[in-house]
Design a protein around this motif. Sequence first.
Motif, PDB file in Angstrom:
ATOM      1  N   GLU A 212       0.800  -1.220   0.000  1.00 21.51           N
ATOM      2  CA  GLU A 212       0.000   0.000   0.000  1.00 21.51           C
ATOM      3  C   GLU A 212       0.837   1.277   0.000  1.00 21.51           C
ATOM      4  OE1 GLU A 212      -2.529  -0.329   3.361  1.00 21.51           O
ATOM      5  OE2 GLU A 212      -3.422  -2.239   2.735  1.00 21.51           O
ATOM      6  N   GLN A 213       2.018   1.252   0.638  1.00 28.57           N
ATOM      7  CA  GLN A 213       2.813   2.462   0.791  1.00 28.57           C
ATOM      8  C   GLN A 213       4.018   2.533  -0.140  1.00 28.57           C
ATOM      9  OE1 GLN A 213       1.613   4.782   2.857  1.00 28.57           O
ATOM     10  NE2 GLN A 213      -0.048   3.423   3.476  1.00 28.57           N
ATOM     11  N   GLY A 214       4.435   1.417  -0.699  1.00 26.72           N
ATOM     12  CA  GLY A 214       5.569   1.425  -1.609  1.00 26.72           C
ATOM     13  C   GLY A 214       6.866   1.008  -0.939  1.00 26.72           C
ATOM     14  N   VAL A 215       7.903   0.852  -1.764  1.00 28.24           N
ATOM     15  CA  VAL A 215       9.188   0.365  -1.273  1.00 28.24           C
ATOM     16  C   VAL A 215       9.860   1.391  -0.369  1.00 28.24           C
ATOM     17  CG1 VAL A 215      11.467  -0.482  -1.967  1.00 28.24           C
ATOM     18  CG2 VAL A 215       9.465  -1.054  -3.339  1.00 28.24           C
ATOM     19  N   ASP A 216       9.756   2.675  -0.689  1.00 28.32           N
ATOM     20  CA  ASP A 216      10.429   3.706   0.099  1.00 28.32           C
ATOM     21  C   ASP A 216       9.928   3.706   1.545  1.00 28.32           C
ATOM     22  OD1 ASP A 216      11.786   4.392  -2.175  1.00 28.32           O
ATOM     23  OD2 ASP A 216      10.429   6.048  -2.714  1.00 28.32           O
ATOM     24  N   ILE A 217       8.608   3.735   1.719  1.00 26.06           N
ATOM     25  CA  ILE A 217       8.042   3.707   3.071  1.00 26.06           C
ATOM     26  C   ILE A 217       8.394   2.402   3.775  1.00 26.06           C
ATOM     27  CG2 ILE A 217       5.906   3.778   4.394  1.00 26.06           C
ATOM     28  CD1 ILE A 217       6.687   6.443   3.248  1.00 26.06           C
ATOM     29  N   PHE A 218       8.396   1.310   3.013  1.00 26.35           N
ATOM     30  CA  PHE A 218       8.728   0.010   3.607  1.00 26.35           C
ATOM     31  C   PHE A 218      10.147   0.006   4.166  1.00 26.35           C
ATOM     32  CE2 PHE A 218      10.591  -4.246   3.080  1.00 26.35           C
ATOM     33  CZ  PHE A 218       9.754  -4.982   3.892  1.00 26.35           C
ATOM     34  N   LEU A 219      11.103   0.535   3.419  1.00 26.63           N
ATOM     35  CA  LEU A 219      12.484   0.591   3.896  1.00 26.63           C
ATOM     36  C   LEU A 219      12.617   1.521   5.098  1.00 26.63           C
ATOM     37  CD1 LEU A 219      14.407   0.679   0.487  1.00 26.63           C
ATOM     38  CD2 LEU A 219      14.046  -1.274   2.017  1.00 26.63           C
ATOM     39  N   ILE A 220      11.861   2.630   5.088  1.00 31.35           N
ATOM     40  CA  ILE A 220      11.891   3.537   6.235  1.00 31.35           C
ATOM     41  C   ILE A 220      11.349   2.839   7.481  1.00 31.35           C
ATOM     42  CG2 ILE A 220      10.915   5.662   7.186  1.00 31.35           C
ATOM     43  CD1 ILE A 220      10.987   6.842   4.392  1.00 31.35           C
ATOM     44  N   VAL A 221      10.263   2.080   7.302  1.00 27.12           N
ATOM     45  CA  VAL A 221       9.684   1.350   8.436  1.00 27.12           C
ATOM     46  C   VAL A 221      10.679   0.325   8.986  1.00 27.12           C
ATOM     47  CG1 VAL A 221       7.895  -0.305   9.089  1.00 27.12           C
ATOM     48  CG2 VAL A 221       7.290   1.709   7.749  1.00 27.12           C
ATOM     49  N   ILE A 222      11.382  -0.388   8.108  1.00 29.25           N
ATOM     50  CA  ILE A 222      12.370  -1.373   8.556  1.00 29.25           C
ATOM     51  C   ILE A 222      13.496  -0.690   9.335  1.00 29.25           C
ATOM     52  CG2 ILE A 222      14.116  -3.026   7.788  1.00 29.25           C
ATOM     53  CD1 ILE A 222      11.313  -4.112   7.590  1.00 29.25           C
ATOM     54  N   ALA A 223      13.980   0.451   8.812  1.00 30.22           N
ATOM     55  CA  ALA A 223      15.056   1.170   9.494  1.00 30.22           C
ATOM     56  C   ALA A 223      14.601   1.681  10.857  1.00 30.22           C
ATOM     57  CB  ALA A 223      15.536   2.334   8.621  1.00 30.22           C
ATOM     58  N   VAL A 224      13.401   2.268  10.900  1.00 29.74           N
ATOM     59  CA  VAL A 224      12.867   2.740  12.178  1.00 29.74           C
ATOM     60  C   VAL A 224      12.666   1.575  13.143  1.00 29.74           C
ATOM     61  CG1 VAL A 224      10.881   3.824  13.281  1.00 29.74           C
ATOM     62  CG2 VAL A 224      11.803   4.788  11.178  1.00 29.74           C
ATOM     63  N   GLY A 225      12.207   0.446  12.618  1.00 32.10           N
ATOM     64  CA  GLY A 225      11.998  -0.727  13.458  1.00 32.10           C
ATOM     65  C   GLY A 225      13.285  -1.221  14.099  1.00 32.10           C
ATOM     66  N   LEU A 226      14.376  -1.241  13.347  1.00 32.03           N
ATOM     67  CA  LEU A 226      15.660  -1.675  13.909  1.00 32.03           C
ATOM     68  C   LEU A 226      16.134  -0.732  15.010  1.00 32.03           C
ATOM     69  CD1 LEU A 226      17.525  -2.763  10.631  1.00 32.03           C
ATOM     70  CD2 LEU A 226      16.453  -4.233  12.348  1.00 32.03           C
ATOM     71  N   VAL A 227      15.953   0.578  14.792  1.00 32.11           N
ATOM     72  CA  VAL A 227      16.341   1.555  15.815  1.00 32.11           C
ATOM     73  C   VAL A 227      15.491   1.361  17.072  1.00 32.11           C
ATOM     74  CG1 VAL A 227      16.432   4.007  16.376  1.00 32.11           C
ATOM     75  CG2 VAL A 227      17.169   3.220  14.118  1.00 32.11           C
ATOM     76  N   PRO A 385       2.597   3.410  17.094  1.00 29.47           N
ATOM     77  CA  PRO A 385       1.620   3.067  16.044  1.00 29.47           C
ATOM     78  C   PRO A 385       0.706   4.237  15.686  1.00 29.47           C
ATOM     79  CG  PRO A 385       1.714   1.344  17.700  1.00 29.47           C
ATOM     80  CD  PRO A 385       2.476   2.501  18.251  1.00 29.47           C
ATOM     81  N   LEU A 386       0.336   5.054  16.675  1.00 28.45           N
ATOM     82  CA  LEU A 386      -0.535   6.189  16.396  1.00 28.45           C
ATOM     83  C   LEU A 386       0.203   7.257  15.595  1.00 28.45           C
ATOM     84  CD1 LEU A 386      -2.291   6.529  19.875  1.00 28.45           C
ATOM     85  CD2 LEU A 386      -2.882   5.067  17.942  1.00 28.45           C
ATOM     86  N   ILE A 387       1.481   7.455  15.896  1.00 26.08           N
ATOM     87  CA  ILE A 387       2.275   8.393  15.106  1.00 26.08           C
ATOM     88  C   ILE A 387       2.422   7.902  13.673  1.00 26.08           C
ATOM     89  CG2 ILE A 387       4.562   9.457  14.894  1.00 26.08           C
ATOM     90  CD1 ILE A 387       4.785   9.310  17.935  1.00 26.08           C
ATOM     91  N   ALA A 388       2.612   6.593  13.518  1.00 28.41           N
ATOM     92  CA  ALA A 388       2.691   6.031  12.170  1.00 28.41           C
ATOM     93  C   ALA A 388       1.375   6.181  11.431  1.00 28.41           C
ATOM     94  CB  ALA A 388       3.082   4.546  12.250  1.00 28.41           C
ATOM     95  N   LEU A 389       0.266   6.081  12.173  1.00 30.55           N
ATOM     96  CA  LEU A 389      -1.052   6.267  11.555  1.00 30.55           C
ATOM     97  C   LEU A 389      -1.197   7.678  10.999  1.00 30.55           C
ATOM     98  CD1 LEU A 389      -3.955   5.167  11.071  1.00 30.55           C
ATOM     99  CD2 LEU A 389      -4.532   6.057  13.324  1.00 30.55           C
ATOM    100  N   VAL A 390      -0.646   8.657  11.702  1.00 26.89           N
ATOM    101  CA  VAL A 390      -0.748  10.050  11.259  1.00 26.89           C
ATOM    102  C   VAL A 390       0.222  10.349  10.116  1.00 26.89           C
ATOM    103  CG1 VAL A 390      -0.472  12.449  11.983  1.00 26.89           C
ATOM    104  CG2 VAL A 390      -1.551  10.803  13.521  1.00 26.89           C
ATOM    105  N   LEU A 391       1.466   9.842  10.224  1.00 29.55           N
ATOM    106  CA  LEU A 391       2.507  10.212   9.266  1.00 29.55           C
ATOM    107  C   LEU A 391       2.405   9.454   7.943  1.00 29.55           C
ATOM    108  CD1 LEU A 391       5.615  10.581  11.610  1.00 29.55           C
ATOM    109  CD2 LEU A 391       4.082  12.354  10.754  1.00 29.55           C
ATOM    110  N   ILE A 392       2.228   8.124   8.004  1.00 26.11           N
ATOM    111  CA  ILE A 392       2.250   7.326   6.771  1.00 26.11           C
ATOM    112  C   ILE A 392       0.933   6.598   6.537  1.00 26.11           C
ATOM    113  CG2 ILE A 392       4.746   7.030   6.930  1.00 26.11           C
ATOM    114  CD1 ILE A 392       4.266   4.197   7.935  1.00 26.11           C
TER     115      ILE A 392
END
Length: 433
Positions: A212-227, A385-392
């Motif tokens: 739904e969000q594309g590869v760019d958002i997916f990679l950002i989510v993975i990077a944020v998740g690791l942090v 999760p709520l911040i992610a709901l607002v941002l992406i």
Amino acid sequence: MIGAIRRAFRTPDLRNKLLFTLGILVIFRLGSFIPSPGIDYTQVQQCVASPQLNEGGFAMINLFSGGALLQLSIFALGIMPYITASIIVQLLRVVIPRFESLHKEGASGQAKLTQYTRYLTIGLAVLNATTLVATVRSGALFGGIEGCNDLITNDSWWGISVLVVTLVAGTGLIMWLGEQITEHGVGNGMSLLIFTSVASAFPSSLGAILREQGVDIFLIVIAVGLVLVALVVFVEQSQRRIPVQYAKRMVGRRMFGGTSTYIPIKVNMAGVIPVIFASSVLYLPSLISQFFDPESKWVEWINTYFTRGDHPVYIATYALLTIFFAYFYVAITFNPEEVADNMKKYGGFVPGIRAGRPTADYLSFVLSRINFPGSLYLAFIALIPLIALVLINANQNFPFGGTSLLIVVGVGLETVKQIDAQMQQRHYEGLLR
């Protein structure tokens, strides 16, 4: 790490425990896909796959059931009744003196408290199963999506009774599987079942973000998740160590004591419980409003401010409730006076602090200072999760945040430590270095 896992599987008894644990987890996951009797399974799958689905307040229960709730499987209630029963029994220790005395009796008292927890789990399972069936019949489970109001094929009293009994039996079986892991496997059984349920939602959540969000958002989510994982590991391992010195004493001709130890006070003493409490309290208004006129002003107000997580009022209330329950739960579970009395009983004291009441006051002071950043940390993790709901525009089941992240990291660390301890007993290098 790979070499340590290989050595663990080369040890016969440890290998048997690991394989037994994995086998129980596989059975648990298979039960999440077995449909309950009297349920239109084909129609349920269509409702689950509907793009209009908004889980709302059922997201928490669906998370702990590994998606079995919306599937209406035999394990639809998941481990949630047991979690609730355990928390209630733990809190009742403050109210009922009998429970507190059982807690102090050691293994025999703990066995009785465990039995009370089992009985309460079955009672809560009956209540939850009845509520779930009523919600399914009203069509509120899937938010009133067209075609999802008639999912029960046999609506007679006998069919409903069989469905309720099946759901309650599923909860009892889950409770038994968890106890088998604790007794014959590796780690805490109930925690591992929760871990499996939560972790099973990660692939689908990440796949939805990728589609739904594309590869760019997916990679950002993975990077944020690791942090975030690194942050949670760091905070969960952080603790304030209060030094304790035990005085020397003579017993016959032998001298005992004179040793030094410490009391570990973790930054996050409450664990994931405050987040669960806050989510449950926030869900109550929307649940109650479903049984009243949707055109009422107070119902419209609740639907405006407490239904979706992207509203500032919802976010602020969620954060404040999480902080409040963090203080509340720590105050219930950690008693500085009891710790100070036990130290005084065995000749222990904090250097520079008098034994007895001054030690209890000192422990309370340190606990309040430590609990403040811990509660802020929990509120931050809960709001991810709520911040992610607002941002992406991600849904509220954002994989790296809230209860899911705390449970996966916390249970994973504890399980690895237990495996590591068993390997250390056999003179092997452990998983942790």
